[in-house]
Design an enzyme around this catalytic site. Structure first.
Site, PDB file in Angstrom:
ATOM      1  N   GLU A 281      49.864  18.520  88.159  1.00 60.73           N
ATOM      2  CA  GLU A 281      49.051  19.711  88.411  1.00 60.73           C
ATOM      3  C   GLU A 281      49.104  20.659  87.211  1.00 60.73           C
ATOM      4  OE1 GLU A 281      48.585  21.374  92.662  1.00 60.73           O
ATOM      5  OE2 GLU A 281      50.159  22.559  91.738  1.00 60.73           O
ATOM      6  N   GLU A 284      46.886  19.383  84.614  1.00 60.20           N
ATOM      7  CA  GLU A 284      45.488  19.639  85.022  1.00 60.20           C
ATOM      8  C   GLU A 284      45.098  21.065  84.631  1.00 60.20           C
ATOM      9  OE1 GLU A 284      45.659  18.584  89.270  1.00 60.20           O
ATOM     10  OE2 GLU A 284      43.512  18.247  89.124  1.00 60.20           O
ATOM     11  N   CYS A 301      48.728  21.057  97.707  1.00 57.29           N
ATOM     12  CA  CYS A 301      49.900  20.422  98.326  1.00 57.29           C
ATOM     13  C   CYS A 301      50.036  20.776  99.799  1.00 57.29           C
ATOM     14  CB  CYS A 301      51.172  20.766  97.562  1.00 57.29           C
ATOM     15  SG  CYS A 301      51.347  22.492  97.246  1.00 57.29           S
ATOM     16  N   SER A 321      43.121  20.883  93.063  1.00 55.64           N
ATOM     17  CA  SER A 321      43.861  19.959  92.204  1.00 55.64           C
ATOM     18  C   SER A 321      43.766  18.563  92.811  1.00 55.64           C
ATOM     19  CB  SER A 321      45.325  20.402  92.143  1.00 55.64           C
ATOM     20  OG  SER A 321      46.103  19.337  91.650  1.00 55.64           O
ATOM     21  N   LYS A 360      51.385  17.567 107.808  1.00 54.96           N
ATOM     22  CA  LYS A 360      51.826  16.449 106.958  1.00 54.96           C
ATOM     23  C   LYS A 360      51.653  15.112 107.675  1.00 54.96           C
ATOM     24  CE  LYS A 360      52.981  18.469 103.161  1.00 54.96           C
ATOM     25  NZ  LYS A 360      52.398  18.093 101.861  1.00 54.96           N
ATOM     26  N   GLU A 363      48.153  14.377 106.915  1.00 53.44           N
ATOM     27  CA  GLU A 363      48.022  14.019 105.498  1.00 53.44           C
ATOM     28  C   GLU A 363      48.441  12.564 105.266  1.00 53.44           C
ATOM     29  OE1 GLU A 363      49.244  16.270 101.476  1.00 53.44           O
ATOM     30  OE2 GLU A 363      50.983  15.532 102.567  1.00 53.44           O
ATOM     31  N   GLU A 368      42.541   8.474 102.051  1.00 46.43           N
ATOM     32  CA  GLU A 368      42.456   8.854 100.628  1.00 46.43           C
ATOM     33  C   GLU A 368      43.840   8.895  99.984  1.00 46.43           C
ATOM     34  OE1 GLU A 368      41.424  10.709 103.137  1.00 46.43           O
ATOM     35  OE2 GLU A 368      39.513  11.712 102.743  1.00 46.43           O
ATOM     36  N   CYS A 507      55.958  26.978 103.763  1.00 48.50           N
ATOM     37  CA  CYS A 507      56.474  25.880 104.591  1.00 48.50           C
ATOM     38  C   CYS A 507      57.753  26.245 105.345  1.00 48.50           C
ATOM     39  CB  CYS A 507      56.740  24.668 103.724  1.00 48.50           C
ATOM     40  SG  CYS A 507      55.283  24.092 102.851  1.00 48.50           S
TER      41      CYS A 507
HETATM   42  S1  SF4 Z   1      54.210  23.801 106.597  1.00 48.04           S
HETATM   43 FE1  SF4 Z   1      52.363  25.070 106.635  1.00 48.04          FE
HETATM   44  S2  SF4 Z   1      52.180  25.835 104.517  1.00 48.04           S
HETATM   45 FE2  SF4 Z   1      53.571  24.071 104.469  1.00 48.04          FE
HETATM   46  S3  SF4 Z   1      52.272  22.330 103.999  1.00 48.04           S
HETATM   47 FE3  SF4 Z   1      52.454  22.450 106.245  1.00 48.04          FE
HETATM   48  S4  SF4 Z   1      50.673  23.636 106.897  1.00 48.04           S
HETATM   49 FE4  SF4 Z   1      50.932  23.972 104.705  1.00 48.04          FE
END
Ligand code: SF4
Ligand code: SF4
Ligand code: SF4
Ligand code: FES
Length: 585
Positions: A281, A284, A301, A321, A360, A363, A368, A507
């Site tokens: 990043e 970038e 992220c 990014s 997450k 994700e 992708e 987080c």
């Molecule tokens: S804990 Fe909250 S701020 Fe951290 S990556 Fe997950 S959604 Fe995003």
């Protein structure tokens, strides 16, 4: 200065600002009034009436959480009338709700359960009509079990105010009132960003993360599998709370020991992935600066923020990014570089992530974010789920050694910069440490960028590096991010680089972290305490810049070539696309 008011609560005199509520006045003199729907700063709607008090001269009881103090008020919080009313309210709530506490995800950590105990509820004298409730576990991240919902409205407020997504709302009236999505769709078919902010504020288990512990147990029991676990920085700052340790206790060593006891073959730190994210990043950003590209580079992220961008601000997708998040980069390296170094087939590697985050899970499931059809990460569990596994394995967490360290392997060493990823402003600060050194062409003494620390909604800094001046910002909460992006579109603001995290505080306050009751939230701001645990770890490190991590340097030298190389692009970068808010007919 605000005018002060004098009143008495249970005959104790209180002097307090005129804008305050009876609940706040009571707290000031140590009088505890029970609450259920109230959540400081988020949900102050007086819906449940668990907090009622007697007010001199008034026939009806008042809801302390929304009742503003007045001069000469005389409040009683513990009369028979008050206790009977609170109990009747609770009995009514319980009469139509699922009360299967023993098998509930929130058993022993439920605000309703605690309240039932505190209000001495021994029986539910009337059973309500059987009702049909929504149960939605179709998505990757969140389960909605409306049979447990107490209609407090906290999820509705959090979703609207913090994320400006408005996915959940009240529908119907009276006994038929419930919380619903538009057209009663499954969350997975709405523009829900999986942030889990609704989960974090829910007092009961009507909203929880979608558990995935069984898949981890299964992998651990499979002798053919090499099971790697990575833990995000915020996890070590929250996990201890599940075992009764004070907020902000850093339990890295205990966590590593517990993970070894659970049987993981490799216990690693997502911070290595964070260092790698900073490299890609950071370069970038340097490329953009070199080319003089317009508009900011936006961090990617936080998967909830990425989803928000795809749904609500597709015009900024090109600014995101393309570097994968630390979790995904770690997984991609585990299944390529690490697999090759150790002669293990990538099919036999199972990467588990422990994350503070519900998004997450989403994700990791995104197509992708895979390489040649191999998912970077196989399974994501939250901090809370890890605590459940540790308890199930009967590991005495509190007595474990706290000095154990992550496996020092090819993906082992990490910098302090990667550790602070877990708090708002941390990603930006980590990136600046590397970008500044590269632009200045030397190892700068300056390491900390304190302008972008703290809980202000938008933190800005203008930094001169070599001949360049770059303007950066860090923002948390999608609602705040959205406002900032609108300003940029109107030409009212201009930045080179913006960090965006969906959770307020970053987080450390993610939805996978230990659940904190509204009462605890009134007493402390755990975001700062948990963040401090990470800043302390960063400060204690010898290596505090990602590009100085020797494992990262070796990875580029032996395997990836340079940052942004073709190989790095194939393994460590991705792309995002505009998403429709609702299915198109
Ligand atoms: S804990 Fe909250 S701020 Fe951290 S990556 Fe997950 S959604 Fe995003
Ligand atoms: S996960 Fe986030 S966006 Fe989805 S309903 Fe909950 S608060 Fe709203
Ligand atoms: S789902 Fe949870 S937060 Fe939302 S109204 Fe029901 S009990 Fe309250
Ligand atoms: S009405 Fe005050 S806590 Fe619900």
């Amino acid at each position: 200065m605000e005018k002060m008011i004098n009143l008495t609560i249970n005959n104790i005199p209180v002097e307090i600002e005129e804008s305050k509520t009876v609940l706040e006045a009571a707290k000031k003199v140590g009088i505890d009034i029970p609450t259920l729907c109230y959540l400081k700063g988020i949900n102050e709607i007086g819906a449940c009436r668990v907090c009622v008090v007697e007010v001199n001269g008034a026939n009806a009881l008042g809801a302390a959480c929304v009742l503003t103090v007045a001069e000469g008020m005389n409040i009683q919080t513990n009369t028979k009338k008050v206790r009977d009313s609170r109990r009747a309210t609770m009995e009514l709530i319980l009469s139509t709700r699922n009360r299967e506490c023993l098998t509930c995800f929130r058993n022993t950590n439920c605000e309703l359960q605690t309240l039932a105990d505190e209000l001495n509820i021994k029986d539910v004298p009337f059973e309500g009509e059987p009702m049909e409730f929504t149960y939605d576990d179709e998505g990757t991240s969140i389960v909605r079990d409306q049979s447990k919902c107490v209609l407090c409205g906290r999820c509705v407020s959090a979703c609207k105010q913090v994320q400006s997504t408005g996915i959940l709302d009240f529908t119907n009236r009276g006994i038929n009132t419930r919380i619903a999505t538009a057209f009663d769709l499954s969350l997975k078919d709405t523009p829900c960003i999986n942030c889990g902010n609704c989960v974090s504020v829910c007092p009961v288990a009507a909203l929880t993360e979608k558990p995935d512990m069984e898949r981890v147990w299964k992998a651990l029991e499979d002798p053919e599998m090499h099971v790697i676990v990575q833990t995000a920085p915020a996890v070590r700052a929250g996990l201890g709370e599940e075992f009764g340790l004070p907020v902000g206790t850093r339990v890295t060593g205990k966590m590593v020991t517990a993970l070894k006891h659970l049987g993981f073959d490799k216990v690693a730190d997502t911070v290595f992935g964070a260092d790698l994210t900073i490299m890609e990043e950071g370069y970038e950003l340097l490329e953009r600066i070199k080319k003089g590209e317009k508009g900011p580079l936006l961090t990617s992220c936080c998967p909830a923020w990425v989803s928000f961008c795809e749904f609500h601000h597709p015009e900024f997708i090109g600014n995101l990014s393309s570097a994968k998040s630390p979790q995904q980069m770690f997984g991609a390296m585990a299944k390529s570089y690490y697999a090759e170094k150790h002669g293990i087939s990538k099919d036999k590697i199972f990467v588990t992530s422990v994350m503070p985050c519900t998004a997450k899970k989403y994700e990791a499931a995104r197509s992708e974010l895979s390489v040649d059809g191999h998912a970077d990460v196989d399974c994501v569990i939250t901090t809370k789920e890890l605590a459940k596994m540790i308890k199930e394995a009967r590991i005495d967490f509190k007595s474990l050694d706290n000095t154990a360290t992550f496996d020092e392997d090819v993906l082992g060493i990490k910098s302090g910069a990667g550790v602070i990823f877990g708090t708002t402003g941390g990603v930006m600060e980590a990136a600046l440490r590397t970008v500044a050194d590269i632009l200045e062409g030397k190892d700068l003494e300056k390491i900390e960028y304190t302008q972008i620390r703290g809980l202000e909604a938008v933190k800005e800094a203008t930094i001169t590096l070599g001949e360049k001046t770059i303007k950066v910002a860090a923002v948390h909460g999608s609602a705040e991010a959205s406002k900032l992006l609108e300003k940029i579109k109107k030409g009212e603001a201009d930045y080179d680089f913006i960090e965006i995290m969906a959770c307020s505080g970053g987080c450390v306050a993610g939805a996978g972290q230990p659940q904190v009751s509204a009462k605890e939230k009134m007493a402390l701001d755990l975001r700062m305490d948990r963040a401090k645990a990470l800043y302390d770890e960063d400060e204690s490190k010898v290596i505090r810049k990602s590009h100085q991590n020797p494992n990262i340097q070796a990875l580029y030298k032996d395997y990836l070539g340079d940052p942004l190389s073709d190989k790095a692009h194939k393994l460590l970068h991705t792309h995002y696309t505009k998403r429709e808010k609702f299915p198109v007919e």
